[in-house]
Structures are given as C-alpha cells and as structure tokens.
Design a protein around this motif. Structure first.
Motif, PDB file in Angstrom:
ATOM      1  N   UNK A   1      36.762  34.061  43.106  1.00 28.51           N
ATOM      2  CA  UNK A   1      37.582  34.897  42.224  1.00 28.51           C
ATOM      3  C   UNK A   1      39.009  34.992  42.781  1.00 28.51           C
ATOM      4  N   UNK A   2      39.926  34.232  42.200  1.00 28.69           N
ATOM      5  CA  UNK A   2      41.322  34.220  42.661  1.00 28.69           C
ATOM      6  C   UNK A   2      42.230  35.085  41.788  1.00 28.69           C
ATOM      7  N   UNK A   3      41.632  35.936  40.955  1.00 32.66           N
ATOM      8  CA  UNK A   3      42.419  36.720  39.995  1.00 32.66           C
ATOM      9  C   UNK A   3      43.543  37.499  40.665  1.00 32.66           C
ATOM     10  N   UNK A   4      43.234  38.161  41.785  1.00 31.51           N
ATOM     11  CA  UNK A   4      44.217  39.029  42.427  1.00 31.51           C
ATOM     12  C   UNK A   4      45.219  38.268  43.293  1.00 31.51           C
ATOM     13  N   UNK A   5      45.068  36.957  43.362  1.00 31.62           N
ATOM     14  CA  UNK A   5      46.040  36.138  44.090  1.00 31.62           C
ATOM     15  C   UNK A   5      47.116  35.578  43.168  1.00 31.62           C
ATOM     16  N   UNK A   6      46.892  35.686  41.865  1.00 27.34           N
ATOM     17  CA  UNK A   6      47.762  35.009  40.895  1.00 27.34           C
ATOM     18  C   UNK A   6      49.213  35.463  41.001  1.00 27.34           C
ATOM     19  N   UNK A   7      49.436  36.779  41.131  1.00 23.74           N
ATOM     20  CA  UNK A   7      50.814  37.281  41.164  1.00 23.74           C
ATOM     21  C   UNK A   7      51.565  36.752  42.378  1.00 23.74           C
ATOM     22  N   UNK A   8      50.903  36.741  43.558  1.00 21.95           N
ATOM     23  CA  UNK A   8      51.560  36.255  44.772  1.00 21.95           C
ATOM     24  C   UNK A   8      51.767  34.748  44.723  1.00 21.95           C
ATOM     25  N   UNK A   9      50.911  34.036  43.999  1.00 21.86           N
ATOM     26  CA  UNK A   9      51.118  32.593  43.843  1.00 21.86           C
ATOM     27  C   UNK A   9      52.321  32.312  42.949  1.00 21.86           C
TER      28      UNK A   9
END
Length: 692
Positions: A201-209
């Motif tokens: 689950x990479x959902x919460x990494x999207x903004x930093x990416x």
C-alpha cells in the motif's frame, strides 16, 4: 507449543498470547513461539482471524537485550514478520503498554492494529545508534506517511494512541487490548474487510513522490538540533528509500544501513551507554534481599533554585512534598518561580493544561524546620557551606521521625562530617542533583561511611521513580563528576597561559561533542564564585582574577571570558579579553605559543580520564561505566563517544599514558602523570571496561 507463547481458539478467532515477563521482549523463544502459533492458526480451518496480544504490563517492548552482540538465533524476526504479513487470514495486533522497536515492527507486519488509550508506539533504535532493521523504515511511512515517520524514527520518540489513531497507525482505540482486539477481529470478519498489507500500500507515499520537499522539510526540521550523530541521518536516508524504491528493494537498503551502523563505533558506544545506565542501578556491597525503606512523603529544606527544582522532580512523579524555608518571603518567591515554570511548560504543550494546578497542589509550602516530622525522606538544599549544612542537619536530627532518610544535596562537601551532626549517621547520605534539578537526569547518590544498605536501596529506587539516573559513589572532594571536572578546568586554565585563547579551547571541545566549552560554562556559573573561593583559600589564578577585578563576572554582568548581548546567552569573542590575557602573560614573563586543537582535546579529556582512574583506584566509583554514566547524564558528554572511560578504551590506554607523560614533562605538571592503574592497564593492553 512454546511455554512463552500460546494459541487459544475463541470460536472464529485465534488468540496468540505472548507471556514472557517482564516486557515480552523478542527473544528467540518468543519469536519461535509466535511463528509456531501463527502457522498453527493458519492451518486450523476453524480459525478465520488471528489476534496477537500480550500478557502482563505491556505489549512487545522491543528486542531481547540479552541477545545483543551475540550470534543470531533462529527463527529470525524477518521470518516471523513474513508469517504475519503473508497470512491469508487477517492478523490484528492488540497493543497495550509500549510497542517499541521490534515490537512495533511486529505490529506493522500485522494487517491491522488496535491499542488501548495509554499505549505508546515508537521506533527508538536511533538512541542505540541504529535504525529499525526489520522493515520499520519501510512500513511505517506507508502506515502514517513520510512526515510523521521521519518524526518518529529520526527522533526515536514514541507517540500515544490518539495520535496513532489520527495518523492511521492503528484502526481503533479500545478499552482493553486483548478483548478489544478480538472484538475488532470479529467486526473485520462480519464486514468482510479486505486484508491490508502495508508492503503493498503506497497510498500515503504519493504526495512525497510528487513533491519531495514534503520529505526533505520534515528531515530538516527533525535533524536541526542533532550534532555529530550518524544514525538519525542514516534513518532519514532509509525512509527516503521507501519513497524512491519498491518495498523489497527498500527493505534490502534498510538492512545494509542497519548492518553498517551495527558495526560502527558510534552504535557500539551508544549500546554501551544503554547497558551502563542499567548496570549503575546495581549497588555494590549491598546484600541480596535488602528491602528498601518506604518513601511516600518527602520534605525539601530550601526553596531556592536547587530546592525548587528538586521539589518539582518529586511532584512530577506524584510524590507529595513539604517545602521548608526560613521565612515567608523566600518561600513565596520559590513557589512563584515553580508556578511560572509549570505555566510556561504547559503553554508550550509540554504538560497538560491542568497539570500546573495539580502539581502545585502536591507542594505544602511552610516556614519552620519542625514541619519535616512526617517525611520519609528529607533533602537538604541550602547554601553550599559546611557550617550552614552542619547547623541544618543538627536541626533535622531534632525533628525528623525515626527511620527517616536524611539526604544532603551537596556537590563537594564531606558527607561524613555532616553525618556527625546527627545521632543517626546510618540514615545520612548525599543526593547530588544537577541544575536545573527538574530537568537534568543525573543524581549522584553519595554513600557515606555509615550509610545503611536499606537507605541506599531506597534512594536509588526513589531516584529512578522520579525519572533520574542514579549512580552510587563514595565521599571525596567533588565526588565523581565535579572532581573530574576540576581536573579538566585546571588544564583549560593552563592552556591560556600556554597561548590558547578561550574561544579556541571552547570551539575545540564543542567540536568534540560537548554542549558547552569550559569558559562559556564558567561564564554561565559566574566567575565571581570561584574568585571568592580562591581568595578565601589564598589561591591565585592570575587570568581569571584579572577578569574578575575588571568586573567581568560572566553572563550576569554581560561579560566574562566572552561578551554577551542583552537578552542573549550566546558567547561572543571579545578583543578586550585577549588584550587582558596578553598583559597578564607579559607581566608574568610568559610568551604565547601556538597550541593545536589536538593538544586542547588531549590535555582536557585525558586529564579527566586520569582523574577517573584515580577515582577507581580509591574505590570512589565501583565501575568505569558508573563514571561514564555520570558524565553522560550530568555533563553532556557526547553519547556517541560512550563516556570518558569508554572513550579511553577506544583511543587505547597506552596512547593515553604516553601522551599524559609527555604533557606532564612539557608543562612540569605532576597532576598529569599517569596513575598507577592507568599504567598497569596500559602495560597489560587492558581496558577500564574490563575491570569488575
């Protein structure tokens, strides 16, 4: 079936319970038990969900420290986490107490997490010079986002259950962990909720990416006060890999960094400090089975800076205090300062808004020493003069109840002499708190000649209860910390006569890792204090005396070794001091020479270590590690150097002995001659840490 982990089937829910007191640490037996029970639960067709919980006072509080530095035992933690994460049946971590380090990494491998309202969750590995080595840097950013992950991992500080709920680290706050976890598991089954594996689950990494500044800003904010430590920056790098790389590649990078840190000198020093603190709580010479005296009520004599800070330390831990002064004006002034300190801390969010009122309510301010009669522990915190302290102890002896513990907060004075003023020397000892006493963690517990074992046990126990790190030491001038500090100060002062300037000496020592140089520290304490003491004893220190004669008393007058702008404590170079030093040296017929930073570090730190060796020879400290704990928690010695005696072992005792001998010859200073213990250990290629 493991004897520390059990599996019970409650209808559709399999309850895997760890019962390995005192803190359910992840020993090989616990790891093996979890793995076995999870595999059995997966294989059992009647079980549809698995809840991992713990008996006793806490969830898994971390790794088993007894396994540190030893060959790994199977199964490894990674195998346990893989079983929990890959389970086809939902796994729920039910947390109470603390889930720290490997304990939180176990919880992160579960599909869901719940916690009771008092739970603390964290990854404190940086405090041992490490980073989470079982996926913590990769799973936590996916659970809570990179910003909070940086805050938790790079600082090492835990969060509470409410913040964990808001961030998504846990799904629910429950009344009781085990029952709440089971109820939550049944709800999952009823709602047919899909399993959530953090690795996928990479959902919460999207903004930093999309905007990497989210991550870099968080790192900058968290590391801005970090000096000299490797692990926090390495941990930040590992969190960055969670953003940049697929999970398995990030996991591999995390492991590489973990192994590099594990073999580093810094981590070895920080792990040494961890064990040294725990070793210091063991009191040499006290028989097993001695029960400490009960301490429920405390009296503090003196409401000044030290007395007020000591009182705050006790009431912070919920222990009622009678605060005694000789007059109402002094008492009210002390109480007012304490109230303002609490209000300021509450305004910053450091304590709850209602805490100042509750804590001040635990303080009974009173005039007259006769009011100590109900106290179990009496701490004298009056002016540092033998005549005054003797007089106070004579009065304490008159009014204290039988069996009360009588402690003096002296930093230098002979406690055996003070104890003679009473008819109960067995009840007397020193409790040397460090200023500010409500903040500084060290408490030197000074054992006098007649101090009873149950008194020592009681004071060490109560010191730990109020959040201090107690170290038992013997009676001598300055005990351990100040005695070694005096050796360092002698060399720092002598370096000025040889050609160094205050700013060079202070800069060399702060670069070494000390929070403050010796001359800035002198300015903070007040140069006039030492000046008056020297005059009383007929001793001269030409440069410092010249500063004081010029009215340069330190921060209080805006000028000492350095100058200070109004409202600032930052030391600034002052050409007037350099001129004064030159004039003094000229008058004494001395010429300045070039002094290297290496000489400054060696003469100041090696002289301290040499004095530490004398302290060990005399039995004032029982262990070299006790000396290190004193300097780590009382004087700001950089933890990544492990304490002065550990640092000496790292440098090599033969080198220390050779350099001290050289400086003793060059400066004609007999105090720098290596002690007998140092010479013996150097000849044997030994170490201070190997003694005892």
């Amino acid at each position: 079936m493991s004897n520390v982990v059990s599996l019970k089937s409650h209808d559709e829910v399999g309850l895997v319970t760890i019962d390995s007191p005192p803190v359910n640490a992840l020993s090989a037996a616990v790891r093996g038990g979890i793995l076995d029970c999870v595999q059995q639960a997966i294989a059992d067709p009647t079980i549809r969900a698995i809840v991992l919980t713990c008996s006793g006072r806490t969830f898994i509080a971390g790794a088993d420290i007894t396994e540190f530095g030893k060959p790994p035992k199977q199964p490894g933690l990674d195998e346990v986490l893989a079983a929990l994460e890959s389970s086809p049946k939902p796994t729920v971590a039910a947390i109470h107490g603390t889930a720290l380090g490997g304990g939180l990494e176990v919880a992160l491998a579960c599909h869901f997490r719940v916690a009771d309202k008092n739970a603390k969750l964290g990854l404190p590995e940086v405090k041992l010079g490490l980073l989470p080595g079982a996926g913590g840097t990769q799973r936590l950013p996916r659970a809570v986002g990179p910003e909070l992950a940086v805050k938790m991992i790079v600082s090492g500080n835990p969060i509470g259950s409410q913040e964990a709920l808001r961030s998504g680290l846990i799904e629910e706050v429950v009344e009781e962990a085990s029952a709440g976890g089971e109820t939550f598991a049944r709800k999952l089954l009823a709602e047919k909720r899909a399993i959530r594996r953090l690795r996928d689950d990479d959902t919460k990494l999207a903004a930093a990416r999309a905007d990497r500044s989210i991550f870099t800003t968080a790192v900058a904010a968290t590391t801005k006060k970090i000096r000299g430590l490797e692990a926090p920056l390495a941990a930040a790098d590992a969190i960055g890999y969670a953003i940049d790389l697929p999970f398995d590649e990030g996991l591999k990078k995390e492991r590489e960094i973990f192994l590099r840190l594990m073999s580093s000198d810094q981590s070895k020093a920080q792990r040494y400090a961890f064990f040294a603190e725990r070793e210091a709580a063991k009191i040499p010479g006290v028989p097993n089975g001695i029960q400490p005296r009960l301490v429920e009520r405390v009296a503090i004599i003196g409401a000044g800076t030290m007395g007020g800070g000591i009182a705050m330390s006790f009431v912070n831990a919920g222990i009622p205090v009678t605060l005694v002064e000789t007059g109402r004006e002094q008492l009210d002034r002390g109480l007012d300062i304490m109230r303002k300190n609490y209000d300021a801390t509450a305004a910053r969010g450091g304590i709850p808004a209602d805490a100042p009122e509750k804590r001040m309510a635990l303080i009974n301010g009173t005039v007259g020493i006769e009011n100590i009669k109900h106290a179990d522990l009496i701490v004298e915190a009056v002016f540092e003069t033998m005549a005054i302290k003797k007089d106070v102890f004579g009065q304490i002896d008159q009014f204290a109840k039988p069996g009360a513990i009588l402690a003096t907060n002296t930093s230098f004075l002979d406690i055996n002499e003070i104890a003679k003023e009473t008819k109960r020397p067995q009840d007397v000892l020193g409790m040397h708190f460090f200023s500010p006493a409500n903040v500084m963690k060290l408490c030197e517990v000074v054992r006098a000649a007649d101090t009873a074992p149950d008194v020592l046990q009681a004071v060490v126990s109560v010191a730990r209860k109020i959040g201090k790190v107690p170290v038992v030491v013997g009676v001598c001038d300055g005990f351990v910390g100040n005695r070694m500090l005096m050796a360092r100060q002698r060399q720092a002062s002598q370096l000025l006569f040889d050609g160094a300037l205050p700013q060079q000496v202070d800069a060399a020592l702060t670069k070494f890792g000390m929070p403050m140089g010796p001359f800035a520290m002198g300015d903070l304490a007040g140069l006039d204090i030492g000046w008056r003491s020297r005059k009383d004893r007929g001793i001269k220190s030409e440069i410092e005396d010249a500063l004081c004669e010029a009215g340069r008393f330190g921060q209080k007058t805006g000028k000492g070794f350095f100058r200070y702008e109004e409202g600032s404590r930052a030391p600034l170079h002052d050409p007037e001091v350099e001129k004064l030093i030159d004039e003094t040296l000229s008058r004494l017929g001395r010429k300045r020479r070039v002094v290297s930073d290496e000489e400054i570090i060696e003469r100041t730190t090696y002289s301290m270590i040499n004095e530490g060796a004398r302290i060990l020879e005399e039995g004032i400290a029982a262990r070299a590690s006790d000396i290190d704990v004193v300097w780590l928690y009382g004087y700001g010695w950089p933890i990544y150097r492990g304490g002065p005696m550990h640092y000496a072992d790292h440098v090599g005792l033969q080198r220390l002995a050779d350099r001290l001998s050289y400086y003793a010859r060059e400066s004609n200073d007999a105090s720098l001659q290596p002690t007998q213990l140092l010479m013996e250990l150097a000849e044997q290629d030994g170490k201070f840490g190997a003694r005892g």
